[in-house]
Each structure stands twice: as C-alpha cells, then as structure tokens.
Design a protein around this motif. Sequence first.
Motif, PDB file in Angstrom:
ATOM      1  N   SER A  78      34.170  27.179  89.890  1.00 10.02           N
ATOM      2  CA  SER A  78      35.155  28.155  90.358  1.00 10.02           C
ATOM      3  C   SER A  78      35.159  28.366  91.864  1.00 10.02           C
ATOM      4  N   VAL A  79      34.049  28.053  92.557  1.00  8.80           N
ATOM      5  CA  VAL A  79      33.974  28.315  94.004  1.00  8.80           C
ATOM      6  C   VAL A  79      33.544  27.081  94.782  1.00  8.80           C
ATOM      7  N   PHE A  80      32.362  26.574  94.514  1.00 10.83           N
ATOM      8  CA  PHE A  80      31.811  25.500  95.339  1.00 10.83           C
ATOM      9  C   PHE A  80      32.699  24.266  95.341  1.00 10.83           C
ATOM     10  N   GLY A  81      33.135  23.823  94.174  1.00 11.14           N
ATOM     11  CA  GLY A  81      33.969  22.627  94.090  1.00 11.14           C
ATOM     12  C   GLY A  81      35.312  22.800  94.777  1.00 11.14           C
ATOM     13  N   PRO A  82      36.119  23.779  94.352  1.00 11.37           N
ATOM     14  CA  PRO A  82      37.431  23.955  94.982  1.00 11.37           C
ATOM     15  C   PRO A  82      37.368  24.202  96.488  1.00 11.37           C
ATOM     16  N   GLY A 135      44.920  31.192  90.999  1.00 13.30           N
ATOM     17  CA  GLY A 135      43.894  31.411  89.989  1.00 13.30           C
ATOM     18  C   GLY A 135      43.913  30.394  88.868  1.00 13.30           C
ATOM     19  N   THR A 136      44.137  29.122  89.184  1.00  7.17           N
ATOM     20  CA  THR A 136      44.224  28.089  88.161  1.00  7.17           C
ATOM     21  C   THR A 136      42.905  27.907  87.428  1.00  7.17           C
ATOM     22  N   ASP A 137      42.978  27.369  86.229  1.00  4.53           N
ATOM     23  CA  ASP A 137      41.798  27.077  85.418  1.00  4.53           C
ATOM     24  C   ASP A 137      41.288  25.688  85.789  1.00  4.53           C
ATOM     25  N   TRP A 138      40.181  25.646  86.546  1.00  3.21           N
ATOM     26  CA  TRP A 138      39.677  24.363  87.027  1.00  3.21           C
ATOM     27  C   TRP A 138      38.936  23.580  85.965  1.00  3.21           C
ATOM     28  N   SER A 139      38.836  24.114  84.758  1.00  4.06           N
ATOM     29  CA  SER A 139      38.216  23.341  83.679  1.00  4.06           C
ATOM     30  C   SER A 139      39.197  22.384  83.027  1.00  4.06           C
ATOM     31  N   SER A 140      40.491  22.526  83.311  1.00  4.08           N
ATOM     32  CA  SER A 140      41.480  21.639  82.713  1.00  4.08           C
ATOM     33  C   SER A 140      41.400  20.251  83.345  1.00  4.08           C
ATOM     34  N   THR A 141      41.730  19.240  82.549  1.00  3.83           N
ATOM     35  CA  THR A 141      41.632  17.859  83.014  1.00  3.83           C
ATOM     36  C   THR A 141      42.508  17.608  84.230  1.00  3.83           C
ATOM     37  N   LEU A 147      41.912  18.112  92.086  1.00  2.00           N
ATOM     38  CA  LEU A 147      40.924  18.556  93.065  1.00  2.00           C
ATOM     39  C   LEU A 147      40.105  17.369  93.581  1.00  2.00           C
ATOM     40  N   ASN A 148      39.654  16.511  92.672  1.00  2.00           N
ATOM     41  CA  ASN A 148      38.889  15.333  93.088  1.00  2.00           C
ATOM     42  C   ASN A 148      39.742  14.384  93.914  1.00  2.00           C
ATOM     43  N   ASN A 149      40.992  14.220  93.508  1.00  2.00           N
ATOM     44  CA  ASN A 149      41.866  13.297  94.230  1.00  2.00           C
ATOM     45  C   ASN A 149      42.240  13.814  95.614  1.00  2.00           C
ATOM     46  N   LEU A 150      42.255  15.127  95.791  1.00  2.00           N
ATOM     47  CA  LEU A 150      42.447  15.671  97.128  1.00  2.00           C
ATOM     48  C   LEU A 150      41.329  15.196  98.041  1.00  2.00           C
ATOM     49  N   LYS A 151      40.101  15.356  97.587  1.00  2.00           N
ATOM     50  CA  LYS A 151      38.960  14.954  98.414  1.00  2.00           C
ATOM     51  C   LYS A 151      38.982  13.455  98.681  1.00  2.00           C
TER      52      LYS A 151
END
Length: 413
Positions: A256-260, A329-335, A341-345
């Motif tokens: 919810s915090v570190f990854g995003p 406030g999206t649900d970051w557990s969704s595929t 998020l990963n593709n942004l990085k």
Amino acid sequence: MTTAAAKTSSGLAHTSTGPDTADRARAASRAADLAERAAAVARVAEQHLAETERDASFPEHALAEMRRTRLLALLVPEADGGLGGTVTDLVDVSMILGRADMSVAMIFAMHCQQSEAIVRFAKPPLREELLARLAAGELYLASVTTESGKGGDLFKSYAPLRETEEALEIDRAAPISTGGSNADGFLITMRSPSATADHHVSLVYAHRSQLTVETAGQWCPMGMRATHSLPLKITGTVPAHHVIGEHGAFHQIVQSVFGPLAHIGWSAAWLGTASGALSRVLHLLRDPAGRKRFDLRSELLLTRLSRARQRLDTVHALLRRTEALVAGGTDWSSTGSQLLLNNLKITAAEECCAAVDGLIDAVGLRHGYLQDSPTRLEKSLRDLRSAVLNYSNDRLHLADGQLCLLDPDVRFD
C-alpha cells in the motif's frame, strides 16, 4: 495518502467566482508555493553539484534547505503540522529536484516514502512524536531494507528481531543504505520475533540516538554519487512500541505504501533528470552560438530530438496515470494494478536512460560525452544507468510474467 480531491464539472466552465473558482485559485497558489520551495532546494543542489559529484558526498546543503523549506514534511497531514501534500505534489517536487540532481531527487522521494509509512501505519504515541518532528523539518528518514543474500526481495529478512517485555533489540547489516550516514531516524526491516518463515517481516523505527551506526565499507559508484549509499552496521535497542504496523505484516506496508510510492517517486526523479537533460540540449541548440555549431535542419538531429521527447512523453503519461490511481485509493492487490505499477518502473527506468543516451548521439562528443559540457549529459547518463538496477527490472519482469498468466483476457483497470 492525503489527497485534494477536487472534481471538475462535466458541463461548461463558469466564469463567475464560485466555490470551484476559489478552489482552483487555492490549488494554484499552493502548487506555486511548493514549486518555490522545490526550486530553492534545486538551486542549492546545483550550487554544490561539482563538490558532491567529485567526492561522492551526501548533499548536506540541499538537505538543510529541505529542512528550512519544510519539504521534508510534504506528506505529513496539515492536521499534524505538515504541508498536507498529495501524490501529485510528490511527483511534481521530485521532477523539479531531478532536473538539478537525480541523487537529491531520489533522497527526497525515498524520505517521503518512509514518512508516508509512518503517517499510515505508526501507532500512538510514536506516530504523534514522529509527525511533530517531521513537520518541523527535524527528521530526515532513511530506510534499511537491503540485506545480503536475499537478492533485493523486500518481502524477506534473515536478521532476527529479538523482543523482550519492553524493548526490541536491533542487530542489522545493510549493504546499501541511501542517506543512512546522515539520517536522523531509520525504518528497518527485520525477521519478526515470532516468525516461522523468512517472509514474516516487521518494520521498526529507530532514532539515531538509540543506535550505534558504523560504516562497513565505501561508496564509489559510477553514478548516483551524492546518495552516499554506504553499507552500514546498525545495532541498538528501541521501545517495543516502535513497530510500524503489525509484527510480521510488512507486506501490507509494501503493497500500500512502499511499492506505489517507490515506483512513482523514482520514476518522477528519473523523468526530471531526463527532461532537464533534454531542456539543456534544446537551449544549447537554440543559442546563437549553437546554431552555428549544429545544423538545425539535419533530419538525423531532428529525429533524435523527436525520439527523446517521445520517450519522455510516454513515461510522463504512464506516471500521471499511475499517480491518479494512487490518489483514487486503488486496490493494489489486483492483477492489473500490480502490472501497471511494475510497468511504470520498468518503462521509466528504460526510456529515461534511452532518451539521454540518444541525446548524446545527437550532440556528439563535445557536448554529449565530456564532463564539462553545460548539458550535463554525461552525468545524467551515469545516474540513469542505475535505474534498471534499482530494484531490478529483471526481477519485475519475472513477476509481471506470472501476473500476465493470471489475466488471459488482458484487461486494463
């Protein structure tokens, strides 16, 4: 994450001075204020750029300006004395700092990641104590999440956190700790006291005064020199209530915090660095002296400029899309959200570096390769080369490949 959720009407814009107009005026004033604070830090960073780059030293003057301008309190809620910033503010400020020095931008973005974890997960009385210090600019935070032998896996820790009735004992080695030599406080990952597996990880806060912090090596990198990411050996004892969140539940903070905030903050810093490089190249080309040196009608030159801008526009669009999901406030557990998020990085790391690499070809040896060029392309390329390694793109591609198999219909959230 605190957000300023101002919604615009789908109808015609009104010219009268109603609530929407007043809200927009306040938002514009606030954005200008934050831009001024960030610009002040950027100016100080540029004044000491030659020194920090040469010596691979921490940008102490830029940090002092972050304290003075209270940018360290960006994500602290206004109710707690902070600036009440949003994820949009984090992106904007990180981009401004990145145009001056990517190291300073990364230091700032990572501090904000740590402060948001405290805002969201720290419990009384620790939360109130830390937010008061953050709001006053007294608390620069560093993280201790790296650990030898785990390959950058945030969800694991081998160092055991020992617990007594009233205290937690910390004994931790970190091969890399960005800004750790200058931090006022640390957020440290360790194996939970009751762990039955390596992925049962706790996050603990420690004041520097509660620790013995020893340098365990040197920092002599190709780029990102001013992050001063020395290996550290940290030992000490903290009160039992210094756990951030629940014991063994660090994965919730990561999701919810570190990854995003890591992927968004890093990408903003990288985009700021690459866009600053492109801007300096364009000013060079448009200068009367530059017009004599370069053929501005060259199809090759124009094509390379176009491709650099295309890469940066692509990163910017993906960054703003991801930023909007965080603010919503999206649900970051969704595929789909995890993939985005990963593709942004991944995309920001690759495209920003590629843009600068292409600019070096565009302007040639004198202004693309030499350290004394006003374009600073040589430094920008060295700094951006670290981006694909900073939580490895290869690791993220492996994760994304598995996530792709969970979404055979290829849906976009």
